[in-house]
Scaffold this motif. Structure first.
Motif, PDB file in Angstrom:
ATOM      1  N   LEU A  69     -49.412 -19.220 -19.180  1.00  0.00           N
ATOM      2  CA  LEU A  69     -48.288 -20.152 -19.152  1.00  0.00           C
ATOM      3  C   LEU A  69     -47.199 -19.746 -20.143  1.00  0.00           C
ATOM      4  O   LEU A  69     -46.005 -19.894 -19.864  1.00  0.00           O
ATOM      5  N   ALA A  70     -47.603 -19.208 -21.274  1.00  0.00           N
ATOM      6  CA  ALA A  70     -46.627 -18.768 -22.278  1.00  0.00           C
ATOM      7  C   ALA A  70     -45.723 -17.670 -21.723  1.00  0.00           C
ATOM      8  O   ALA A  70     -44.537 -17.593 -22.078  1.00  0.00           O
ATOM      9  N   LYS A  71     -46.251 -16.821 -20.859  1.00  0.00           N
ATOM     10  CA  LYS A  71     -45.448 -15.746 -20.273  1.00  0.00           C
ATOM     11  C   LYS A  71     -44.295 -16.317 -19.443  1.00  0.00           C
ATOM     12  O   LYS A  71     -43.165 -15.823 -19.497  1.00  0.00           O
ATOM     13  N   PHE A  72     -44.579 -17.341 -18.674  1.00  0.00           N
ATOM     14  CA  PHE A  72     -43.537 -17.948 -17.838  1.00  0.00           C
ATOM     15  C   PHE A  72     -42.529 -18.711 -18.701  1.00  0.00           C
ATOM     16  O   PHE A  72     -41.325 -18.711 -18.404  1.00  0.00           O
ATOM     17  N   ILE A  73     -42.996 -19.348 -19.752  1.00  0.00           N
ATOM     18  CA  ILE A  73     -42.100 -20.081 -20.644  1.00  0.00           C
ATOM     19  C   ILE A  73     -41.160 -19.118 -21.353  1.00  0.00           C
ATOM     20  O   ILE A  73     -39.947 -19.341 -21.433  1.00  0.00           O
ATOM     21  N   ARG A  74     -41.694 -18.021 -21.878  1.00  0.00           N
ATOM     22  CA  ARG A  74     -40.861 -17.045 -22.577  1.00  0.00           C
ATOM     23  C   ARG A  74     -39.885 -16.369 -21.618  1.00  0.00           C
ATOM     24  O   ARG A  74     -38.754 -16.049 -21.991  1.00  0.00           O
ATOM     25  N   THR A 196     -38.031  -3.609  -5.916  1.00  0.00           N
ATOM     26  CA  THR A 196     -39.133  -3.629  -6.873  1.00  0.00           C
ATOM     27  C   THR A 196     -38.745  -4.353  -8.149  1.00  0.00           C
ATOM     28  O   THR A 196     -39.526  -5.134  -8.700  1.00  0.00           O
ATOM     29  N   VAL A 197     -37.543  -4.089  -8.634  1.00  0.00           N
ATOM     30  CA  VAL A 197     -37.070  -4.774  -9.840  1.00  0.00           C
ATOM     31  C   VAL A 197     -37.093  -6.284  -9.628  1.00  0.00           C
ATOM     32  O   VAL A 197     -37.556  -7.046 -10.482  1.00  0.00           O
ATOM     33  N   GLN A 198     -36.603  -6.732  -8.479  1.00  0.00           N
ATOM     34  CA  GLN A 198     -36.572  -8.165  -8.199  1.00  0.00           C
ATOM     35  C   GLN A 198     -37.974  -8.747  -8.108  1.00  0.00           C
ATOM     36  O   GLN A 198     -38.279  -9.797  -8.676  1.00  0.00           O
ATOM     37  N   LEU A 199     -38.852  -8.046  -7.395  1.00  0.00           N
ATOM     38  CA  LEU A 199     -40.220  -8.531  -7.210  1.00  0.00           C
ATOM     39  C   LEU A 199     -40.952  -8.650  -8.540  1.00  0.00           C
ATOM     40  O   LEU A 199     -41.608  -9.660  -8.823  1.00  0.00           O
ATOM     41  N   MET A 200     -40.836  -7.615  -9.361  1.00  0.00           N
ATOM     42  CA  MET A 200     -41.545  -7.632 -10.646  1.00  0.00           C
ATOM     43  C   MET A 200     -40.962  -8.674 -11.601  1.00  0.00           C
ATOM     44  O   MET A 200     -41.697  -9.354 -12.316  1.00  0.00           O
ATOM     45  N   SER A 201     -39.643  -8.797 -11.619  1.00  0.00           N
ATOM     46  CA  SER A 201     -39.026  -9.764 -12.526  1.00  0.00           C
ATOM     47  C   SER A 201     -39.379 -11.188 -12.143  1.00  0.00           C
ATOM     48  O   SER A 201     -39.521 -12.061 -12.996  1.00  0.00           O
ATOM     49  N   ASP A 202     -39.560 -11.433 -10.867  1.00  0.00           N
ATOM     50  CA  ASP A 202     -39.861 -12.781 -10.383  1.00  0.00           C
ATOM     51  C   ASP A 202     -41.320 -13.173 -10.564  1.00  0.00           C
ATOM     52  O   ASP A 202     -41.626 -14.360 -10.724  1.00  0.00           O
ATOM     53  N   ASN A 203     -42.233 -12.191 -10.513  1.00  0.00           N
ATOM     54  CA  ASN A 203     -43.646 -12.527 -10.365  1.00  0.00           C
ATOM     55  C   ASN A 203     -44.585 -11.957 -11.415  1.00  0.00           C
ATOM     56  O   ASN A 203     -45.769 -12.312 -11.420  1.00  0.00           O
ATOM     57  N   TYR A 204     -44.093 -11.117 -12.307  1.00  0.00           N
ATOM     58  CA  TYR A 204     -44.949 -10.544 -13.359  1.00  0.00           C
ATOM     59  C   TYR A 204     -44.252 -10.623 -14.722  1.00  0.00           C
ATOM     60  O   TYR A 204     -44.021  -9.609 -15.365  1.00  0.00           O
ATOM     61  N   PRO A 205     -43.927 -11.823 -15.174  1.00  0.00           N
ATOM     62  CA  PRO A 205     -43.195 -11.947 -16.447  1.00  0.00           C
ATOM     63  C   PRO A 205     -44.051 -11.568 -17.643  1.00  0.00           C
ATOM     64  O   PRO A 205     -45.260 -11.810 -17.671  1.00  0.00           O
ATOM     65  N   GLU A 206     -43.421 -10.949 -18.619  1.00  0.00           N
ATOM     66  CA  GLU A 206     -44.047 -10.680 -19.916  1.00  0.00           C
ATOM     67  C   GLU A 206     -45.348  -9.896 -19.810  1.00  0.00           C
ATOM     68  O   GLU A 206     -46.273 -10.112 -20.586  1.00  0.00           O
ATOM     69  N   THR A 207     -45.433  -8.976 -18.863  1.00  0.00           N
ATOM     70  CA  THR A 207     -46.670  -8.191 -18.748  1.00  0.00           C
ATOM     71  C   THR A 207     -46.483  -6.751 -19.191  1.00  0.00           C
ATOM     72  O   THR A 207     -47.383  -5.933 -19.011  1.00  0.00           O
ATOM     73  N   LEU A 208     -45.348  -6.422 -19.776  1.00  0.00           N
ATOM     74  CA  LEU A 208     -45.097  -5.077 -20.281  1.00  0.00           C
ATOM     75  C   LEU A 208     -44.879  -5.106 -21.781  1.00  0.00           C
ATOM     76  O   LEU A 208     -44.012  -5.815 -22.272  1.00  0.00           O
ATOM     77  N   ALA A 209     -45.678  -4.322 -22.511  1.00  0.00           N
ATOM     78  CA  ALA A 209     -45.502  -4.213 -23.957  1.00  0.00           C
ATOM     79  C   ALA A 209     -44.492  -3.132 -24.300  1.00  0.00           C
ATOM     80  O   ALA A 209     -43.589  -3.344 -25.102  1.00  0.00           O
ATOM     81  N   THR A 210     -44.646  -1.961 -23.681  1.00  0.00           N
ATOM     82  CA  THR A 210     -43.773  -0.824 -23.962  1.00  0.00           C
ATOM     83  C   THR A 210     -43.559  -0.019 -22.691  1.00  0.00           C
ATOM     84  O   THR A 210     -44.478   0.149 -21.891  1.00  0.00           O
ATOM     85  N   LYS A 211     -42.338   0.460 -22.523  1.00  0.00           N
ATOM     86  CA  LYS A 211     -42.024   1.359 -21.422  1.00  0.00           C
ATOM     87  C   LYS A 211     -41.517   2.668 -22.017  1.00  0.00           C
ATOM     88  O   LYS A 211     -40.518   2.678 -22.738  1.00  0.00           O
ATOM     89  N   GLU A 313     -49.344  -8.135 -29.837  1.00  0.00           N
ATOM     90  CA  GLU A 313     -48.720  -9.440 -29.772  1.00  0.00           C
ATOM     91  C   GLU A 313     -48.192  -9.621 -28.372  1.00  0.00           C
ATOM     92  O   GLU A 313     -47.755  -8.661 -27.747  1.00  0.00           O
ATOM     93  N   PRO A 314     -48.261 -10.822 -27.799  1.00  0.00           N
ATOM     94  CA  PRO A 314     -47.757 -11.008 -26.440  1.00  0.00           C
ATOM     95  C   PRO A 314     -46.320 -10.530 -26.345  1.00  0.00           C
ATOM     96  O   PRO A 314     -45.514 -10.810 -27.202  1.00  0.00           O
ATOM     97  N   ALA A 315     -46.018  -9.813 -25.289  1.00  0.00           N
ATOM     98  CA  ALA A 315     -44.673  -9.252 -25.172  1.00  0.00           C
ATOM     99  C   ALA A 315     -44.156  -9.305 -23.765  1.00  0.00           C
ATOM    100  O   ALA A 315     -44.770  -9.847 -22.876  1.00  0.00           O
ATOM    101  N   HIS A 316     -42.998  -8.747 -23.579  1.00  0.00           N
ATOM    102  CA  HIS A 316     -42.220  -8.730 -22.356  1.00  0.00           C
ATOM    103  C   HIS A 316     -42.678  -7.665 -21.371  1.00  0.00           C
ATOM    104  O   HIS A 316     -43.260  -6.704 -21.760  1.00  0.00           O
ATOM    105  N   ILE A 317     -42.306  -7.708 -20.170  1.00  0.00           N
ATOM    106  CA  ILE A 317     -42.297  -6.613 -19.252  1.00  0.00           C
ATOM    107  C   ILE A 317     -40.918  -6.170 -19.070  1.00  0.00           C
ATOM    108  O   ILE A 317     -40.087  -6.551 -19.402  1.00  0.00           O
ATOM    109  N   ASP A 318     -42.641  -5.410 -16.684  1.00  0.00           N
ATOM    110  CA  ASP A 318     -42.435  -4.677 -15.854  1.00  0.00           C
ATOM    111  C   ASP A 318     -41.652  -4.002 -15.543  1.00  0.00           C
ATOM    112  O   ASP A 318     -41.634  -4.429 -16.256  1.00  0.00           O
TER     113      ASP A 318
END
Length: 389
Positions: A69-74, A196-211, A313-318
């Motif tokens: 839930l924190a991922k969606f809130i952030r 892909t950018v749209q799909l990932m931004s909409d459905n996989y929030p905060e699942t990327l630590a580093t790119k 620490e919990p972080a951002h994405i995809d």
């Protein structure tokens, strides 16, 4: 029955204000699931990324739900209404896209065998995904957009399986740009990138630590610096841009020794095991410290998976999703000259990059239009979602 106190994992640490928002959103979960079911034409799962959102009454509170839930809130800048809407839409999309069964799907190895795979973990226990953009037949890989998106979601879901949401809650992505040309971003790559950018931004929030953008040519570093002007500091912290000369040392520092042979320094490759094949990736196997192991899905009442390494620490994405095959040297030289002749913009924002010569920045709109495939997979800051569109 009141939830018993449980020891929080490293990914389950929240500020007082975050905890309050999480508690408010958690109370709404029954209604959120009902809203998703009403909106979807297919049955909606009550689990997300392997975690039951409405578990049966238990003696312990499942803190993994709080992490999710924190991922969606952030991702929605602490706006509870927008976070709820995003979660409803994600559950609806997963049902209609058929995500729950996507791990069993098979894709042609001659199309996707060299496009990407999972390989090992970084020093903090995060799974690492590798994506390759050079030397691709764009029409073959991206021409069937639905097939490409299903393959891409499957790859990401394999990584999500390895998150326990206790100590490890996000992933690392490495994007290899070796052999990529500035003029090779055609209509197939452009469509795949945007979708892909749209799909990932909409459905996989905060699942990327580093790119990590590896083997980036000089012109690519200039582009990243220009794009950095429109990205938040939090997002830019997740970007690491390295040239071919510095890629082995950069990956060794950021990830450790558990990296594919391609990215190791030549002196380190003699006694290493070979990197995984596409068949290994599709079979759900993961190579970790020279040993191939089957991914596990079991969880206890608290939901702790088999990952034991300390987590981030919990972080951002995809992510950059689709750049095509390389162009010839003459075309790249012409492109570099065209960029150099353009009117330079203001001082670019700093993005970590190797000191390799680039070219003078071009007009921002032109650069972003030609390099949309280099964007984040999940521009979770709403202000960033329109970048390059």
């Amino acid at each position: 029955m009141a939830d018993a106190q449980v020891k929080a994992g490293k990914a389950q640490q929240f500020s007082e204000s975050e905890s309050k928002l999480i508690a408010e959103l958690r109370v709404q979960l029954p209604e959120i699931l009902q809203d998703a079911e009403k909106a979807s034409e297919k049955p909606v799962s009550k689990a997300l990324w392997g975690v039951e959102l409405l578990p049966a009454e238990a003696t312990e509170r499942d803190l993994r739900i709080d992490v999710i839930l924190a991922k969606f809130i952030r991702a929605r800048n602490n706006d509870l209404k927008l976070a709820r809407e995003m979660l409803v839409n994600t559950l609806k999309w997963r049902a209609e896209f058929g995500v729950e069964g996507i791990l069993q799907e098979e894709f042609p190895k001659d199309v996707f065998g060299n496009v990407g795979y999972l390989y090992g973990h970084d020093n903090d226990g995060r799974p690492v995904t590798y994506n390759f953009y050079g030397g691709l037949d764009n029409k073959k890989v991206f021409g069937d957009l639905d097939q490409f998106l299903r393959w891409r979601v499957q790859l990401h879901e394999r990584g999500m399986q390895q998150l326990d949401f206790v100590d490890v809650a996000d992933m690392v992505q490495v994007h290899d740009y070796e052999g990529v040309g500035l003029l090779s971003y055609d209509k197939f790559a452009r469509a795949a990138s945007k979708a892909t950018v749209q799909l990932m931004s909409d459905n996989y929030p905060e699942t990327l630590a580093t790119k990590i953008f590896a083997n980036v040519p000089g012109w690519g570093e200039t582009i990243f610096n220009i794009i950095g002007r429109w990205l938040s500091d939090e997002t830019k912290k997740k970007f690491v841009v390295v040239s071919k000369a510095t890629a082995p040392s950069a990956l060794a520092q950021r990830i450790g020794n558990d990296i594919p042979e391609k990215f190791r320094a030549k002196s380190e490759t003699a006694d290493k095991t070979p990197e995984p094949t596409a068949a290994d990736s599709e079979a759900g196997l993961d190579t970790d410290n020279n040993a191939t192991k089957t991914k596990t899905e079991d969880a206890s009442a608290q939901g702790t998976a088999t990952l034991s390494a300390p987590a981030p620490e919990p972080a951002h994405i995809d992510a950059a999703e689709a750049l095509p095959k390389p162009t010839d040297t003459a075309k790249e030289q012409q492109s570099a000259a065209a960029v150099a002749d353009s009117q330079p913009g203001p001082e670019p924002a700093t993005v970590t990059a190797a000191p390799e010569a680039g070219v003078a920045p071009a007009e921002p709109n032109d650069i972003i239009s030609e390099t949309a495939g280099m964007r984040l997979d999940d521009c979770t800051d709403p202000k960033e979602e329109n970048i390059g569109k």
